[in-house]
Design a protein around this motif. Structure first.
Motif, PDB file in Angstrom:
ATOM      1  N   UNK A 131      65.669  89.192  58.317  1.00  0.00           N
ATOM      2  CA  UNK A 131      64.722  88.930  57.141  1.00  0.00           C
ATOM      3  C   UNK A 131      64.038  90.221  57.268  1.00  0.00           C
ATOM      4  N   UNK A 132      63.780  90.579  55.719  1.00  0.00           N
ATOM      5  CA  UNK A 132      62.458  91.556  55.587  1.00  0.00           C
ATOM      6  C   UNK A 132      61.840  91.560  54.456  1.00  0.00           C
ATOM      7  N   UNK A 133      60.717  92.185  55.083  1.00  0.00           N
ATOM      8  CA  UNK A 133      59.684  92.296  54.494  1.00  0.00           C
ATOM      9  C   UNK A 133      59.340  93.854  53.599  1.00  0.00           C
ATOM     10  N   UNK A 134      59.406  94.245  52.321  1.00  0.00           N
ATOM     11  CA  UNK A 134      59.216  95.200  52.168  1.00  0.00           C
ATOM     12  C   UNK A 134      58.645  95.026  50.888  1.00  0.00           C
ATOM     13  N   UNK A 135      58.214  96.162  50.336  1.00  0.00           N
ATOM     14  CA  UNK A 135      57.670  96.586  48.263  1.00  0.00           C
ATOM     15  C   UNK A 135      58.384  96.398  47.921  1.00  0.00           C
ATOM     16  N   UNK A 136      58.519  95.535  46.580  1.00  0.00           N
ATOM     17  CA  UNK A 136      59.157  95.004  45.372  1.00  0.00           C
ATOM     18  C   UNK A 136      58.605  96.527  44.788  1.00  0.00           C
ATOM     19  N   UNK A 137      57.566  97.062  44.079  1.00  0.00           N
ATOM     20  CA  UNK A 137      57.175  97.577  43.194  1.00  0.00           C
ATOM     21  C   UNK A 137      56.995  99.044  44.094  1.00  0.00           C
ATOM     22  N   UNK A 138      57.528 100.270  43.486  1.00  0.00           N
ATOM     23  CA  UNK A 138      56.466 101.944  43.811  1.00  0.00           C
ATOM     24  C   UNK A 138      55.265 101.583  43.929  1.00  0.00           C
ATOM     25  N   UNK A 139      54.261 101.531  42.639  1.00  0.00           N
ATOM     26  CA  UNK A 139      53.129 101.472  42.574  1.00  0.00           C
ATOM     27  C   UNK A 139      52.464 100.466  42.878  1.00  0.00           C
ATOM     28  N   UNK A 140      52.963  99.461  43.644  1.00  0.00           N
ATOM     29  CA  UNK A 140      52.483  98.568  44.710  1.00  0.00           C
ATOM     30  C   UNK A 140      52.102  98.641  46.345  1.00  0.00           C
ATOM     31  N   UNK A 141      52.525  99.688  46.852  1.00  0.00           N
ATOM     32  CA  UNK A 141      53.116  99.092  47.870  1.00  0.00           C
ATOM     33  C   UNK A 141      52.603  98.657  48.904  1.00  0.00           C
ATOM     34  N   UNK A 142      51.384  98.459  48.210  1.00  0.00           N
ATOM     35  CA  UNK A 142      50.560  97.615  49.436  1.00  0.00           C
ATOM     36  C   UNK A 142      50.577  95.727  49.393  1.00  0.00           C
ATOM     37  N   UNK A 143      51.807  95.819  48.138  1.00  0.00           N
ATOM     38  CA  UNK A 143      52.279  94.206  47.757  1.00  0.00           C
ATOM     39  C   UNK A 143      53.424  94.500  48.965  1.00  0.00           C
ATOM     40  N   UNK A 144      53.011  93.633  49.982  1.00  0.00           N
ATOM     41  CA  UNK A 144      55.213  93.223  50.636  1.00  0.00           C
ATOM     42  C   UNK A 144      55.256  92.053  50.576  1.00  0.00           C
ATOM     43  N   UNK A 145      56.326  91.995  50.781  1.00  0.00           N
ATOM     44  CA  UNK A 145      56.313  90.426  50.604  1.00  0.00           C
ATOM     45  C   UNK A 145      57.815  90.353  50.929  1.00  0.00           C
ATOM     46  N   UNK A 146      57.876  87.978  51.520  1.00  0.00           N
ATOM     47  CA  UNK A 146      59.774  88.144  52.526  1.00  0.00           C
ATOM     48  C   UNK A 146      60.167  87.733  51.333  1.00  0.00           C
ATOM     49  N   UNK A 147      61.188  87.624  50.378  1.00  0.00           N
ATOM     50  CA  UNK A 147      61.629  86.985  49.643  1.00  0.00           C
ATOM     51  C   UNK A 147      63.539  86.920  50.161  1.00  0.00           C
ATOM     52  N   UNK A 148      63.651  85.771  49.546  1.00  0.00           N
ATOM     53  CA  UNK A 148      65.108  85.131  49.863  1.00  0.00           C
ATOM     54  C   UNK A 148      65.966  85.401  48.785  1.00  0.00           C
ATOM     55  N   UNK A 149      65.970  86.059  47.946  1.00  0.00           N
ATOM     56  CA  UNK A 149      66.919  86.367  46.554  1.00  0.00           C
ATOM     57  C   UNK A 149      67.479  87.613  47.095  1.00  0.00           C
ATOM     58  N   UNK A 150      68.948  87.991  45.552  1.00  0.00           N
ATOM     59  CA  UNK A 150      69.605  88.541  45.558  1.00  0.00           C
ATOM     60  C   UNK A 150      69.304  90.192  45.146  1.00  0.00           C
ATOM     61  N   UNK A 151      68.248  90.571  44.079  1.00  0.00           N
ATOM     62  CA  UNK A 151      67.570  91.650  43.821  1.00  0.00           C
ATOM     63  C   UNK A 151      67.022  92.131  44.744  1.00  0.00           C
ATOM     64  N   UNK A 152      65.724  91.575  45.360  1.00  0.00           N
ATOM     65  CA  UNK A 152      64.480  91.968  46.450  1.00  0.00           C
ATOM     66  C   UNK A 152      65.008  91.662  47.575  1.00  0.00           C
ATOM     67  N   UNK A 153      66.001  90.525  47.671  1.00  0.00           N
ATOM     68  CA  UNK A 153      65.969  89.245  49.591  1.00  0.00           C
ATOM     69  C   UNK A 153      67.002  89.187  50.112  1.00  0.00           C
ATOM     70  N   UNK A 154      66.737  88.732  51.142  1.00  0.00           N
ATOM     71  CA  UNK A 154      67.913  88.482  52.078  1.00  0.00           C
ATOM     72  C   UNK A 154      69.496  88.081  52.043  1.00  0.00           C
ATOM     73  N   UNK A 155      69.080  87.629  50.587  1.00  0.00           N
ATOM     74  CA  UNK A 155      70.696  86.903  50.185  1.00  0.00           C
ATOM     75  C   UNK A 155      71.190  88.260  49.998  1.00  0.00           C
ATOM     76  N   UNK A 156      70.941  89.429  49.276  1.00  0.00           N
ATOM     77  CA  UNK A 156      71.252  90.074  48.387  1.00  0.00           C
ATOM     78  C   UNK A 156      71.588  91.390  49.633  1.00  0.00           C
ATOM     79  N   UNK A 157      70.597  91.347  50.674  1.00  0.00           N
ATOM     80  CA  UNK A 157      71.089  92.351  51.517  1.00  0.00           C
ATOM     81  C   UNK A 157      71.553  92.483  53.313  1.00  0.00           C
ATOM     82  N   UNK A 158      71.926  90.529  52.708  1.00  0.00           N
ATOM     83  CA  UNK A 158      73.355  89.913  53.833  1.00  0.00           C
ATOM     84  C   UNK A 158      74.601  89.522  53.218  1.00  0.00           C
ATOM     85  N   UNK A 159      74.506  90.016  51.614  1.00  0.00           N
ATOM     86  CA  UNK A 159      75.938  90.178  51.362  1.00  0.00           C
ATOM     87  C   UNK A 159      76.417  91.862  51.214  1.00  0.00           C
TER      88      UNK A 159
END
Length: 469
Positions: free
Chosen positions: A412-440
């Protein structure tokens, strides 16, 4: 003396006995040693599919964070922060279902068909519980869920998913409001949550899933969007919503996304008004584009964001170029293909993946980061071909894999969804920001490497596919 032999005779006999014994041992051991040697030789090499192996690791992690819901499974958008499932294509369960469908096609492993079925059952349960308050959008609501269920029905067969998807789409149609030939489902115009994104779904369901009535609603939405455009000195611009002062020319929330839908609608209906509006939108996007030392930049927003440009699907070349691919397909005019090439060249000039801008931050997802950029480049290669685009896509993918978190729990991947909040890191599941979309994305590149066509392409991917040369 042994058996009356002389000392010299004993020594000679002993040497002979030892030689005979060693010779017999050698005869006995040779087959064993040979078999051991053969066992240590490497087996005949299997075709390596590292991208598929990585996607299987993604599936392992997604399995670990699934939660039981009535009738099936769901996936929280960010499992570390909440165990409540997410039900949007942008974040949560629908994206995981689509990933599992693609993985099932790639492996023909029954486990992933069953996983996709459990997730689709969860989506049916969500609609049954939430139909009254469900938002309509492609990435944020019911339209995306309906489309996911249609894909599940097409892959799995003999399921209740088509019935539920039809109910969702019919419900959305009944909610549309407007006057004359113009109707709308939401005041929002954009691809993420608004009428343009819903329009992409309707065009796809009309063409691929036997729902001709959806084309009529898409036309009505198109008329509404044409009326909501505002004139600029270059062409036509669309606000994300009424009263929203920031104007965004790119794909996810702005003019390029709306105009791309209108270009595809024009091709489906042959209505000149839709094509004229799409062309006018493209003229606006080209008009606001700024020349820089490292390429042509379409700004993130106006006014105030003239010097801020992104590189991802949302506000950068991978999304915005879809408008110009669609217009080339609709008109045959090479100037649109040339402008798409201009946008793509910026990705090379900046020096990805090491090169960075304010609009390319710590994100590897399909929306804002590396996966979305790589997908765009591979589509250019398929249409071209373009070996330089393919090489950059592979470099981005290698960098993406290197950034993953890989252990016994999966990938999985931990990254920042928002450019303006680089400190807000998360590990997501879904398509646009998460493992499912990256895996696809990994499965999509694996499909290219193994002469397999990827099964899943989202409704707004159609301009890339229809525009292949």
């Amino acid at each position: 003396m042994l058996f009356g032999a002389t000392p010299d005779g004993v020594a000679a006999r002993s040497e002979h006995l030892w030689r005979t014994l060693l010779s017999r041992m050698e005869i006995m051991l040779c087959p064993l040693l040979l078999s051991l040697a053969l066992a240590q030789e490497p087996a005949a090499p299997r075709p390596e599919r590292p991208l598929l192996e990585a996607a299987l690791e993604v599936a392992l992690w997604l399995d670990r964070v699934a939660v039981e819901v009535p009738g099936g499974l769901g996936w929280p958008a960010d499992p570390a922060r909440s165990r409540v499932p997410g039900w949007t294509l942008y974040a949560g369960s629908p994206g995981v279902v689509l990933f599992d469908l693609e993985l099932a096609e790639a492996t023909q492993d029954r486990r992933w068909f069953e996983r996709a079925e459990a997730g689709a059952n969860g989506l049916v349960g969500w609609w049954q519980a939430s139909r009254e308050g469900a938002q309509p959008g492609l990435y944020t609501g019911a339209a995306g869920v309906a489309w996911t269920l249609l894909e599940a029905d097409a892959s799995l067969g003999g399921t209740p998913y088509r019935e539920t998807a039809d109910e969702i789409l019919d419900t959305l149609s009944a909610r549309a409001t407007g006057e004359g030939d113009a109707r709308s489902l939401t005041p929002v115009t954009d691809v993420i949550a608004g009428d343009a994104g819903i329009g992409f779904v309707l065009l796809d369901t009309a063409a691929r899933f036997g729902r001709p009535q959806d084309l009529a609603l898409a036309q009505a939405i198109g008329h509404s969007l044409v009326a909501r455009g505002t004139a600029t000195k270059w062409g036509t611009d669309w606000p994300m919503s009424p009263g929203y002062e920031r104007r965004m020319p790119n794909f996810s929330h702005g003019t390029a996304g709306v105009a791309t839908f209108l270009a595809l609608l024009a091709a489906a209906t042959e209505e000149p008004a839709f094509l004229a509006a799409a062309v006018s939108g493209a003229e606006h996007v080209m008009g606001v584009t700024r020349a820089a030392a490292d390429g042509q930049h379409v700004p993130h927003h106006l006014p105030g964001g003239e010097e801020l440009f992104y590189l991802g699907w949302c506000h950068g070349p991978p999304g915005t170029a879809r408008l110009f691919r669609a217009l080339h397909a609709a008109t045959g005019e090479d100037k649109y293909l040339a402008f798409e090439a201009v946008l793509a060249s910026t990705l090379h000039q900046i020096g990805l993946p090491q090169g960075r801008t304010d609009g390319y931050w710590n994100n590897v997802g399909p929306c804002c980061g590396s996966a979305g950029v790589a997908q765009f480049l591979v589509e250019r290669h398929v249409a071209g071909p373009s070996e330089v685009d393919l090489a950059l896509a592979r470099a981005l993918t290698a960098d993406l894999l290197a950034r993953g978190l890989r252990d016994e729990h999966g990938l999985r991947w931990e990254h920042a969804e928002h450019r303006a909040r680089p400190e807000l890191l998360s590990i997501q599941t879904g398509w646009m920001q998460g493992a499912a979309g990256i895996g696809h994305w990994l499965l999509t590149l694996d499909a290219l490497d193994n002469d397999r066509e990827a099964r899943i392409s989202l409704p707004d991917d159609r301009p890339l596919l229809s525009g292949r040369r």
